[in-house]
Design an enzyme around this catalytic site. Structure first.
Site, mmCIF file in Angstrom:
data_model
loop_
_atom_site.group_PDB
_atom_site.id
_atom_site.type_symbol
_atom_site.label_atom_id
_atom_site.label_comp_id
_atom_site.label_asym_id
_atom_site.label_seq_id
_atom_site.Cartn_x
_atom_site.Cartn_y
_atom_site.Cartn_z
ATOM 1 N N ARG A 93 -6.877 -16.390 -11.677
ATOM 2 C CA ARG A 93 -7.357 -15.691 -10.714
ATOM 3 C C ARG A 93 -8.314 -14.387 -11.285
ATOM 4 O O ARG A 93 -7.846 -13.563 -11.909
ATOM 5 C CB ARG A 93 -6.393 -15.153 -9.619
ATOM 6 C CG ARG A 93 -5.730 -16.378 -8.888
ATOM 7 C CD ARG A 93 -4.593 -15.878 -8.149
ATOM 8 N NE ARG A 93 -5.196 -15.247 -6.826
ATOM 9 C CZ ARG A 93 -4.626 -14.707 -6.123
ATOM 10 N NH1 ARG A 93 -3.117 -15.134 -6.298
ATOM 11 N NH2 ARG A 93 -4.823 -14.232 -4.934
ATOM 12 N N LYS A 144 -7.360 -17.709 -3.916
ATOM 13 C CA LYS A 144 -5.741 -17.121 -3.678
ATOM 14 C C LYS A 144 -4.882 -18.007 -4.242
ATOM 15 O O LYS A 144 -5.113 -18.412 -5.471
ATOM 16 C CB LYS A 144 -5.822 -17.648 -2.014
ATOM 17 C CG LYS A 144 -6.582 -16.791 -1.104
ATOM 18 C CD LYS A 144 -6.035 -15.154 -0.816
ATOM 19 C CE LYS A 144 -6.924 -14.782 0.208
ATOM 20 N NZ LYS A 144 -6.433 -13.190 0.305
ATOM 21 N N SER A 188 -10.987 -7.717 -0.234
ATOM 22 C CA SER A 188 -10.805 -6.186 0.120
ATOM 23 C C SER A 188 -9.654 -5.714 -0.715
ATOM 24 O O SER A 188 -9.634 -4.444 -0.810
ATOM 25 C CB SER A 188 -10.373 -6.126 1.520
ATOM 26 O OG SER A 188 -9.096 -6.899 1.720
ATOM 27 N N GLN A 189 -8.595 -6.447 -1.350
ATOM 28 C CA GLN A 189 -7.712 -5.908 -2.302
ATOM 29 C C GLN A 189 -8.536 -5.224 -3.492
ATOM 30 O O GLN A 189 -7.812 -4.216 -4.088
ATOM 31 C CB GLN A 189 -6.828 -7.140 -2.780
ATOM 32 C CG GLN A 189 -6.070 -7.564 -1.770
ATOM 33 C CD GLN A 189 -5.253 -8.688 -2.177
ATOM 34 O OE1 GLN A 189 -5.039 -9.153 -3.353
ATOM 35 N NE2 GLN A 189 -4.594 -9.525 -1.312
ATOM 36 N N SER A 248 -13.589 -8.454 5.369
ATOM 37 C CA SER A 248 -12.351 -7.944 5.426
ATOM 38 C C SER A 248 -12.367 -6.263 5.683
ATOM 39 O O SER A 248 -11.411 -5.478 5.093
ATOM 40 C CB SER A 248 -11.555 -8.163 4.174
ATOM 41 O OG SER A 248 -11.670 -9.419 3.836
ATOM 42 N N ASP A 251 -6.415 -14.768 5.856
ATOM 43 C CA ASP A 251 -4.977 -15.330 5.762
ATOM 44 C C ASP A 251 -4.504 -16.418 6.859
ATOM 45 O O ASP A 251 -3.286 -17.060 6.650
ATOM 46 C CB ASP A 251 -3.932 -14.119 5.680
ATOM 47 C CG ASP A 251 -3.940 -13.619 3.963
ATOM 48 O OD1 ASP A 251 -4.743 -14.274 3.271
ATOM 49 O OD2 ASP A 251 -3.739 -12.655 3.686
ATOM 50 N N ARG A 296 0.877 -1.321 0.011
ATOM 51 C CA ARG A 296 -0.139 0.048 0.002
ATOM 52 C C ARG A 296 0.839 1.226 -0.056
ATOM 53 O O ARG A 296 0.542 2.223 -0.834
ATOM 54 C CB ARG A 296 -0.855 -0.182 1.099
ATOM 55 C CG ARG A 296 -2.008 -0.976 1.069
ATOM 56 C CD ARG A 296 -2.670 -1.168 2.439
ATOM 57 N NE ARG A 296 -4.102 -1.981 2.333
ATOM 58 C CZ ARG A 296 -4.319 -3.158 1.946
ATOM 59 N NH1 ARG A 296 -3.006 -3.813 1.915
ATOM 60 N NH2 ARG A 296 -5.306 -3.803 2.037
ATOM 61 N N LYS A 309 7.610 -15.721 -1.195
ATOM 62 C CA LYS A 309 6.716 -14.798 -1.561
ATOM 63 C C LYS A 309 6.512 -14.099 -0.469
ATOM 64 O O LYS A 309 6.254 -12.798 -0.966
ATOM 65 C CB LYS A 309 5.473 -15.755 -2.069
ATOM 66 C CG LYS A 309 4.284 -14.774 -2.308
ATOM 67 C CD LYS A 309 3.137 -15.746 -2.780
ATOM 68 C CE LYS A 309 1.840 -14.723 -2.606
ATOM 69 N NZ LYS A 309 2.040 -13.707 -3.826
#
Length: 407
Positions: free
Chosen positions: A99, A319, A146-147, A173, A292, A28, A390
């Protein structure tokens, strides 16, 4: 890379671990820094995801490959769409092309963005031609990742008229949305969140500011699990953390009370202590605001012989892998009596754990890390263990520090 994990010589832990900055916060702030170059960052995540995000933001024309980084895919889709003069093809790994991204693309198109699908409708790769966006009202389903929401909010202040975002339905979220808005507020970017409507007001410039990234609570979950599975009196000190965290996964401090783990906040550190044996036969928890950590909690319950019923898991199917099905497969191999739906996971209490089982990780960092603490109960093998880079490149070194044999 295949790693063999063996039980510690002693199941009593007394260790200190430093964890780098939150991947969620880092990505962010990296985007906000791209919009406002006089923003500085400290304690940035050393994860693969943060690195590809930072690299992608520096590209103005050509191909941007974000590999497995779902956050970068969502955030950069909105970023490039709203940056006049930039033209890119945004792509990623094979899994990334499976995705969905359609909800975000349609929202951006409704604002006037120019985005086309290179191959399959609704999925990456995307060809994005940045445009000046003047429209300022858009709506999204409230129960999506929420992304998607944060992708719009992070870029909103750079739009000529800001953004009014209506979320339709019950919001999930929420902590991640509030994290985004709190970071905007730290830069004096005006925003409001009332009912199901979020407004972000336009701002051309911000004052020079240094934002310090809190360490990652998702990464802390594996040490919570380790302490829960270790002997009474075990302790791990983690840094750098704060009690009033922006991260939804900080709910760990509440959840792990059920496993006999006490959390003590001390300046910028958090102390985890195993103070009692669990008295619950079954953990029931809604993880809609912290999906998560579902894998970690499921493995902890299984390792302790406890049952669990976890809900609010609908986002796990899109995911890095379908995490619910992956948990179902791998825990079954270990001897668990488990069942999943598209948004719930249930495990029946059992004390038997199969030995020397090879856990497949499905290109998912959290599958590798969630299962590792089970080494306090049994020996096991982690396939493709390098996937942890990752989000947490130092993970296996830190597992050795707390006593797990890693070969």
């Amino acid at each position: 890379m295949k790693l063999h994990l063996s039980q510690p010589v002693s199941n009593h832990i007394n260790s200190t671990i430093r964890i780098t900055g939150s991947k969620s916060e880092s990505n962010r702030i990296l985007l906000l820094k791209a919009l406002y170059p006089n923003v500085s960052i400290e304690n940035t995540s050393n994860s693969d995801d943060a690195q590809v995000m930072e690299k992608g933001l520096k590209i103005s024309n050509g191909v941007v490959d974000i590999h497995h980084a779902g956050t970068a895919m969502r955030f950069l889709t909105a970023y490039f769409a709203t940056q006049e003069g930039k033209e890119v093809v945004l792509t990623g790994s094979q899994r990334m092309t499976e995705r969905p991204i359609g909800v975000l693309v349609e929202a951006l198109r409704s604002l006037g963005a120019e985005i086309t699908y290179v191959n399959n409708e609704g999925f990456p790769p995307l060809k994005i031609t940045g445009k000046k966006i003047t429209q300022s009202k858009v709506s999204l389903p409230a129960d999506i990742s929420s992304q998607y929401i944060s992708a719009l909010l992070l870029n909103a202040s750079s739009l000529e008229n800001g953004l009014e975002l209506e979320l339709v339905g019950k919001i999930t979220s929420v902590p991640y949305i509030k994290m985004t808005l709190a970071l905007l507020s730290q830069l004096q970017i005006e925003n409001t969140f009332e009912g199901n409507t979020i407004k972000v007001y336009p701002k051309k410039d911000v004052k020079a500011n240094t934002l310090v990234v809190e360490s990652d609570w998702s990464s802390a979950s594996y040490f919570y699990s380790s302490i829960a599975l270790a002997d009474l009196g075990s302790q791990i000190i983690l840094s750098s953390y704060k009690e009033n965290s922006l991260q939804g996964d900080s709910v760990l401090s509440e959840i792990y009370k059920s496993f006999g783990v006490e959390t003590i906040f001390n300046e910028n550190k958090v102390v985890l202590k195993k103070i009692s044996t669990p008295k619950l036969n079954k953990l029931v928890w809604d993880l809609a605001n912290a999906p998560d950590i579902a894998q970690t909690i499921a493995v902890t319950c299984f390792g302790l012989g406890m049952g669990c019923y976890l809900t609010g898991l609908h986002t796990l199917k899109i995911k890095e892998t379908d995490r619910l099905e992956a948990l179902n497969t791998e825990l079954t191999k270990l001897g668990a009596a488990i069942s999943v739906t598209d948004k719930t996971l249930t495990i029946a209490p059992t004390m038997a754990i199969n030995k020397d089982i090879a856990i497949d990780t499905y290109n998912d960092h959290r599958m590798a890390m969630a299962f590792a603490p089970l080494a306090f109960k049994t020996s096991l093998i982690i396939n493709d263990a390098e996937v942890v880079s990752k989000s947490y490149p130092d993970f296996w070194t830190d597992m050795k520090t707390i006593g797990i044999g890693v070969v």
